[in-house]
Scaffold this motif. Structure first.
Motif, short mmCIF file in Angstrom:
data_model
loop_
_atom_site.label_atom_id
_atom_site.label_comp_id
_atom_site.label_asym_id
_atom_site.label_seq_id
_atom_site.Cartn_x
_atom_site.Cartn_y
_atom_site.Cartn_z
N ASP A 49 0.83 -1.20 0.00
CA ASP A 49 0.00 0.00 0.00
C ASP A 49 0.87 1.26 0.00
OD1 ASP A 49 1.02 -0.39 2.53
OD2 ASP A 49 -0.87 -0.01 3.58
N GLU A 50 1.98 1.22 -0.79
CA GLU A 50 2.95 2.30 -0.80
C GLU A 50 2.34 3.65 -1.18
OE1 GLU A 50 5.43 -1.42 -1.47
OE2 GLU A 50 3.45 -0.67 -1.99
N PHE A 51 1.41 3.65 -2.16
CA PHE A 51 0.86 4.94 -2.61
C PHE A 51 -0.01 5.57 -1.52
CE2 PHE A 51 1.88 3.09 -6.82
CZ PHE A 51 2.63 4.14 -7.33
N GLU A 74 14.62 -4.45 1.71
CA GLU A 74 14.34 -3.35 0.79
C GLU A 74 14.39 -3.91 -0.63
OE1 GLU A 74 16.24 1.06 -0.33
OE2 GLU A 74 17.14 -0.22 1.23
N PRO A 75 13.50 -3.45 -1.55
CA PRO A 75 13.53 -3.94 -2.95
C PRO A 75 14.92 -3.80 -3.56
CG PRO A 75 11.59 -2.59 -2.56
CD PRO A 75 12.43 -2.48 -1.34
N GLU A 76 15.30 -4.89 -4.31
CA GLU A 76 16.63 -4.88 -4.88
C GLU A 76 16.76 -3.81 -5.96
OE1 GLU A 76 17.80 -8.71 -6.24
OE2 GLU A 76 17.57 -9.67 -4.28
N ASN A 81 11.00 0.31 -5.73
CA ASN A 81 10.74 0.95 -4.42
C ASN A 81 9.93 2.22 -4.66
OD1 ASN A 81 10.72 2.03 -1.88
ND2 ASN A 81 12.94 1.80 -1.54
N TRP A 82 8.58 2.11 -4.52
CA TRP A 82 7.70 3.24 -4.80
C TRP A 82 7.80 4.35 -3.75
CZ3 TRP A 82 6.20 2.95 -9.54
CH2 TRP A 82 6.02 1.71 -10.13
N LEU A 83 8.50 4.07 -2.64
CA LEU A 83 8.67 5.10 -1.60
C LEU A 83 10.11 5.63 -1.58
CD1 LEU A 83 6.66 3.47 1.33
CD2 LEU A 83 6.00 5.49 -0.01
#
Length: 833
Positions: A49-51, A74-76, A81-83
């Motif tokens: 639910d990053e947005f 953390e996304p590679e 990584n939307w944040l």
């Protein structure tokens, strides 16, 4: 990692960021995330639910603090990584030990390797908290390690505190700090610091080796030799040694190392004058004292030199240990100087008394002071030769010669009275009665056997007291000069007689005078009706202040009897000069108590004086002749009472009338300083005869004023044409503006060079300004200030040479005088001495 560690780490992050991201890469800290509670912080977990999270933290609640947690790494890919933009603008919390520490201490990632290298240090919560308290944002890795070193040693903010703590541990044969430094991997850093600052280099460094090298190098530098350590080590040594908190450690290490370095042998061929200002080892004091004693015994030293040397040693560490030896040598020098200039010529009875009370008494006084310190020093071997010189000069060149000459005038007298000084039997009418005629109260203190020279020293001690003034004049004691007659002579009387010759008892107007109660009755019988009272000094001193005031208020004449010298002299004559020192202290206290009780006019006097010779008497000191007469009633070492006494060349005969006494008693006095033989001890201390030391007694008049009249002497820093410091040292001249007197007191000051921000840039010197010379040149002192490495940072800047004074009873110093200099040093020739 504990919840407390996590909480502290997060709090540190939120001190700098509104939003903090927490990636739980190993998926093992969800419980910690759930449990952690931070005030004013909202917790959010990322669940695809990053947005909505971005909208909330940036739009809906732009002021609120957020902890954004992801259960996983953390996304590679950055694009996943939307944040990322929010994350880059704020902070990331990583729950590793190093990261936690960095966050907790407010350090960036560049310090990670440093913290990891000293992992053991941070195992202690207290050490970590202590470090956090003293870290500054501008600290680099060197400063970080140095502050870790400070905490491990429990030191203040300087390397000298670190070294002092290590030396203290070494002196007590402990190694807890050293083991901690090793565990914390700080040992190598310590040795690097000692090499950089002091030039300490060795294949196997240790605290013991550095301490030994410091003592050795500084001793060599003091002798003008070449040393392994640099001059910064000399600054360290002086500051460490002169800190009173380090006294025990310094003594312990110094005594150990003087054996290792064989300092005694190193001093053998040195002129003691070259090391008069050096105090690294106790052997130096021993060497100086031996050298001074030997040369003084040969009478090769000047009085002024001895005075200056003793004054110099007073400021050094071992002085208190050998204080009485130094003082004995000082008074020996003063004595020899005084006796070398004395002329014992006299033009008659009165002239002899006058000369004795003006100058000759000083020889008795200096002899007393020398013998007192000789005995207190417990160094009969060291001071044996000079003691022999003093004894010979005192007995043969002064005491015997003086009283032989005086005896010729005593032999010519037909009446025991002087034309220039009052007689003791006139004391009451001349001194007390004169005050009472003006309706002024009088306090009389009588100290048994306080001879004139002791009274003169008491005069100076009284004058040293604030608002006190005193004068002294000589008085001729009654003869024989013994207690019963002297005490009775000081009372009001019309008739004075030795009424019981067998017991040497004295009466006034037919009434006994022995003891306090009888003297009270004599005082009370005065025809003027004065309200009188008498006390023993020891009892009066125990009175409460209010009771003492009542006694002064309710009486016109107060007599106080003090007995120390005579009491000690007749029981243990070798302690008589120690008793004289006690008398001086007690009488000052008694006078202060009397004035506090509103006594404004005080007389201090004595019943008689005494002769004292410290060494065992010779046969020649005793009379071979025996007294003869119709009746030998009483016999003492210095007088005989009887009737029908036969005149003899060894005695001077007096009748009662000759002595101003009633009755038919006759007196024989052995001539000069001779004694009569008697069983028992006590021949060194005697009185009863007619020597000047026995019959010239003091009368002190003491008053207390309303205004302060004492002050400490002023001191000036003398500056040259330039106020620029161009080398690693600064020569300073200091001037004591006037001579020390009873009303101008000495001043003790601390000298040092400081930056304008208060940083100490040199060693410090404790200086005493107590010169009594009237010659201005004699009142100059010189000091050599050594600049520390810290001064390098203040090159081309103004600094302050400061004289500081310690506030009485505290450890606080305040500035007394200061002069500004500018440091302009060329470092190519730095520390060029």
């Amino acid at each position: 990692m504990t919840e407390e560690h996590i909480s502290r780490g997060l709090q540190a992050q939120f001190e700098r960021h509104r939003i903090v991201f927490w990636y739980d890469a190993k998926q093992e800290l969800r419980e910690a995330f759930t449990e952690v509670a931070l005030p004013d912080v909202t917790k959010i977990e990322i669940q695809n639910d990053e947005f909505s999270i971005k909208h909330r933290v940036l739009r809906q609640e732009p002021e609120q603090k957020f902890l954004i947690y992801k259960h996983g790494p953390e996304p590679e890919k950055l694009t996943d990584n939307w944040l990322l933009d929010v994350q880059l603008a704020h902070g990331v919390f990583q729950a590793t030990q190093t990261q936690m520490l960095l966050a907790d201490l407010g350090l960036d990632l560049g310090f990670a390797d440093t913290l990891a290298a000293h992992e053991e240090f941070f195992r202690s919560k207290k050490r970590t908290e202590d470090l956090k308290a003293i870290l500054k944002p501008e600290d680099d890795r060197l400063a970080l390690r140095f502050k870790m070193l400070l905490i491990c040693t429990g030191s203040d903010q300087d390397i000298e505190g670190v070294i002092g703590a290590l030396f203290e541990e070494r002196a007590t044969q402990q190694d807890e700090i050293q083991r901690l430094l090793k565990r914390c991997n700080l040992e190598e850093f310590l040795w690097d610091q000692l090499e950089r600052r002091y030039g300490y280099q060795t294949d196997k460094p240790s605290v013991s080796d550095f301490a030994l090298e410091l003592f050795k190098s500084c001793f060599l530098m003091a002798l003008g030799g070449t040393a392994k350590l640099n001059s910064e080590a000399q600054v360290l040594f002086r500051r460490w040694k002169n800190d009173k908190n380090n006294s025990e450690t310094f003594e312990s290490l110094s005594k150990e190392f003087e054996e290792v370095l064989d300092i005694k042998s190193a001093l053998a061929d040195i002129d003691f004058r070259k090391i008069i200002d050096v105090d690294h080892f106790e052997q130096i004091d021993r060497f100086i004292l031996r050298s001074m004693a030997n040369e003084l015994a040969g009478q090769h030293l000047k009085r002024a030199d001895v005075e200056n040397w003793v004054r110099t040693r007073r400021k050094h560490h071992w002085y208190d240990t050998y204080r009485h030896v130094y003082e004995a040598l000082f008074y020996a020098s003063e004595f020899l100087n005084e006796i070398s200039q004395v002329s014992l010529g006299m033009d008659g009875f009165d002239d002899a008394i006058s000369r004795y009370s003006k100058t000759w008494f000083k020889i008795d006084q200096l002899y007393r002071k020398f013998i007192h310190h000789l005995r207190k020093s417990n160094q009969p071997t060291l001071l044996g030769d000079i003691a022999e010189v003093i004894e010979n000069r005192y007995e043969n060149d002064y005491l015997l010669r003086l009283n032989d000459a005086w005896q010729t005038h005593v032999d010519r007298t037909t009446t025991w009275r002087s034309g220039v000084v009052p007689s003791q039997k006139d004391f009451y009418s001349r001194f007390v009665r004169q005050l009472r005629d003006k309706d002024t109260k009088a306090v009389v203190v009588i100290s048994d056997a306080m001879r004139y020279e002791v009274g003169e020293e008491l005069l100076r001690r009284i004058r040293e007291q604030d608002r006190f003034d005193a004068q002294i004049e000589p008085m001729l004691s009654s003869l024989p000069s013994y207690t019963q007659l002297g005490m009775a002579s000081l009372l009001p009387h019309a008739q004075l007689a030795i009424s019981d010759a067998e017991k040497a008892v004295v009466s006034i107007n037919g009434n006994p005078t022995a003891g306090l109660e009888n003297r009270k009755k004599v005082l009370a019988s005065n025809p003027q009706g004065d309200r009188t009272v008498a006390w023993q000094a020891v009892d009066f001193m125990e009175l409460r202040s209010s009771d003492a005031k009542e006694i002064i208020r309710d009486h016109d004449v107060i007599y106080i009897y003090h007995n120390v010298i005579d009491a000690v002299g007749h029981k243990s004559d070798e302690k008589v000069f120690e008793a004289a020192e006690t008398v001086l202290e007690e009488l000052v206290s008694l006078v202060r108590k009397l004035t506090s009780a509103n006594a404004s006019h005080i007389f201090v006097t004595a019943d008689h004086g005494f002769i004292y010779q410290n060494r065992d008497l010779q046969e020649s000191d005793y009379l071979n002749a025996k007294p003869e007469g119709a009746e030998i009633a009483f016999e003492d070492r210095r007088f005989i009472l009887g009737r029908g006494l036969v005149e003899h060349s060894s005695f001077k005969k007096f009748t009662a009338s000759d002595l101003g006494l009633d009755g038919d008693i006759e007196v024989l006095i052995p001539k000069s300083i001779n004694r009569l033989r008697r069983k028992g001890s006590g021949a060194k201390y005697v009185h009863g005869g007619a020597s000047l030391q026995e019959v010239v007694i003091p009368v002190l008049r003491i008053n207390k004023g309303r205004q302060n009249d004492t002050a400490q002497v002023d001191v000036t820093i003398l500056t040259g044409a330039t106020k620029t410091i161009t080398t690693g040292q600064l020569s300073v001249r200091l001037y004591q503006e006037e001579a020390i007197t009873e009303k101008v007191h000495p001043r003790k000051l601390r000298l040092g060079l400081y930056a304008l921000d208060g940083t100490l840039l040199s060693d410090t010197h404790e200086l005493m300004f107590d010169m009594t010379s009237s010659n201005p040149r004699d009142r100059e002192q010189k000091a050599q200030i050594l600049l520390s490495k810290t001064a390098d940072a203040y090159n081309n800047k103004e600094v302050v040479l400061r004289l500081d004074e310690q506030h009485a009873g505290t450890s606080h110093f305040k500035e007394y005088r200061s002069v500004r200099y500018t440091i302009k040093r060329s470092f190519s020739n730095d520390f060029d001495f």
